[in-house]
Design a protein around this motif. Structure first.
Motif, PDB file in Angstrom:
ATOM      1  N   UNK A  59       0.844  -1.215   0.000  1.00  0.00           N
ATOM      2  CA  UNK A  59       0.000   0.000   0.000  1.00  0.00           C
ATOM      3  C   UNK A  59       0.871   1.254   0.000  1.00  0.00           C
ATOM      4  N   UNK A  60       1.931   1.243   0.763  1.00  0.00           N
ATOM      5  CA  UNK A  60       2.809   2.404   0.842  1.00  0.00           C
ATOM      6  C   UNK A  60       3.497   2.665  -0.512  1.00  0.00           C
ATOM      7  N   UNK A  61       3.929   1.576  -1.154  1.00  0.00           N
ATOM      8  CA  UNK A  61       4.572   1.758  -2.451  1.00  0.00           C
ATOM      9  C   UNK A  61       3.591   2.269  -3.481  1.00  0.00           C
ATOM     10  N   UNK A  62       2.363   1.740  -3.403  1.00  0.00           N
ATOM     11  CA  UNK A  62       1.359   2.217  -4.349  1.00  0.00           C
ATOM     12  C   UNK A  62       1.056   3.679  -4.153  1.00  0.00           C
TER      13      UNK A  62
END
Length: 285
Positions: free
Chosen positions: A278-281
Motif C-alpha cells: 500500500x505504501x509503495x502504491x
C-alpha cells in the motif's frame, strides 16, 4: 533459541513433577509410621479396657450370686435351723456351704470349666482350715490386699505373666455385710473378732489370659491398618494420575499457545507485506 527455552521448561516441569511425587510418597510413609505407632498404643489400650470390663463383669456376677445365695437361701433356712450350714462343705453329706464357702466353690467350678481363668478369694485373716491357700500367694496379691485395705472402693489390676502366659489380674475388696459380721465375730475359730460392717474381709481376684483378647483386637486393627494403607495407596495413585493429567493439559495448552502465536506472527507478517504494498502504491501515485 525457542527450542532451548522449551527444553528448559520441559526439564523444569519434569523435575517439579518428580519432586511432588517424592514429597507425597514421603508423607505417605510418615503417615503409615504414625498410624502404626498409634495403632500399637490403641491396641494396648483396647486390650486392657476389654480385659478390665470382662473381669469387672466376672466379679460382679460372682458377688451377686453370693449375695442372692446368702439372702434368699442361707438366711431363711438358717433362721429356722432346718439345715446345717458349714464351711466343711461336702456334696455327699446333708450340709450346705456358708456364703464364703459357696463363693470359693463357685470360683473352683469356674476355673474347672475355664482352666486358664483363675478365681480366688483370699485374706490376711484366713480361717485355720484355709491358712495354706487362703492367704496371699504372690507379690500381686500382697499388693492388692495392702492397696484395697486402704482404698476399699477402688480396683487393683495390671497385666503381667501368670503361669507362664500374659494375663490380666483384677482384684477388688470384699467388704463385710451386716449379716456376716455377727458370724465372723462369734465363730470360735475366727482369727479376728472385732469386725465391723464395711470392713474388708477379703479380696476377690479374677485372672484371665490375654491371648484371645489380644488376637481379636490386633486382628481387627490389622485389617483396619490394611484398609487405611490401601486407601492411601489409592489416594497417591489418584493424585499422581491427576498431576499427570494436569501436565498433559498444560503441554496441550502450551502447544496451542505456540501454534496460535505462530499464526499471529504469520498474520502480522502478511499485514506488514500488505502495508508495504500500500505504501509503495501511494508513493507511485
Amino acid at each position: 533459541m525457542r527450542q532451548l527455552i522449551s527444553r528448559i521448561r520441559a526439564a523444569i516441569s519434569q523435575l517439579v513433577y518428580k519432586r511432588i511425587i517424592l514429597a507425597v510418597t514421603i508423607l505417605f510413609c510418615v503417615g503409615v509410621g504414625i498410624a502404626m505407632t498409634n495403632m500399637s498404643q490403641l491396641s494396648s489400650t483396647l486390650i486392657a479396657s476389654q480385659a478390665l470390663q470382662n473381669a469387672t463383669l466376672y466379679a460382679q456376677s460372682i458377688k451377686e450370686a453370693r449375695t442372692l445365695y446368702s439372702s434368699d437361701v442361707v438366711n431363711p433356712l438358717n433362721s429356722d435351723k432346718l439345715i446345717n450350714f458349714s464351711h466343711d462343705y461336702n456334696p455327699t453329706k446333708t450340709t450346705v456351704p456358708v456364703p464364703a464357702t459357696f463363693l470359693i466353690e463357685l470360683g473352683k467350678h469356674i476355673t474347672e470349666k475355664n482352666p486358664e481363668v483363675s478365681v480366688r478369694l483370699y485374706s490376711n485373716y484366713p480361717f485355720p482350715w484355709r491358712e495354706k491357700e487362703g492367704g496371699p500367694q504372690d507379690a500381686f496379691e500382697r499388693e492388692a490386699i495392702k492397696y484395697l485395705m486402704q482404698n476399699p472402693t477402688q480396683k487393683f489390676f495390671r497385666s503381667e505373666e501368670f503361669r507362664g502366659k500374659p494375663a490380666f489380674r483384677y482384684a477388688e475388696a470384699d467388704p463385710l455385710t451386716a449379716s456376716c459380721v455377727n458370724c465372723h465375730n462369734t465363730h470360735p475359730y475366727s482369727p479376728k473378732k472385732d469386725w465391723k460392717v464395711g470392713d474388708v474381709r477379703g479380696i476377690l481376684e479374677i485372672t484371665q489370659p490375654l491371648d484371645t483378647i489380644t488376637q481379636k483386637t490386633r486382628g481387627g486393627l490389622k485389617n483396619l491398618f490394611f484398609l487405611l494403607a490401601g486407601l492411601s495407596v489409592l489416594g497417591i495413585s489418584g493424585l499422581s494420575l491427576s498431576i499427570s493429567r494436569l501436565r498433559q493439559n498444560a503441554k496441550q495448552l502450551e502447544q496451542r499457545v505456540r501454534e496460535r502465536t505462530a499464526q499471529l506472527q504469520e498474520t502480522n507478517v502478511e499485514l506488514l507485506k500488505e502495508q508495504e504494498k500500500s505504501d509503495r502504491l501511494l508513493l507511485n501515485i
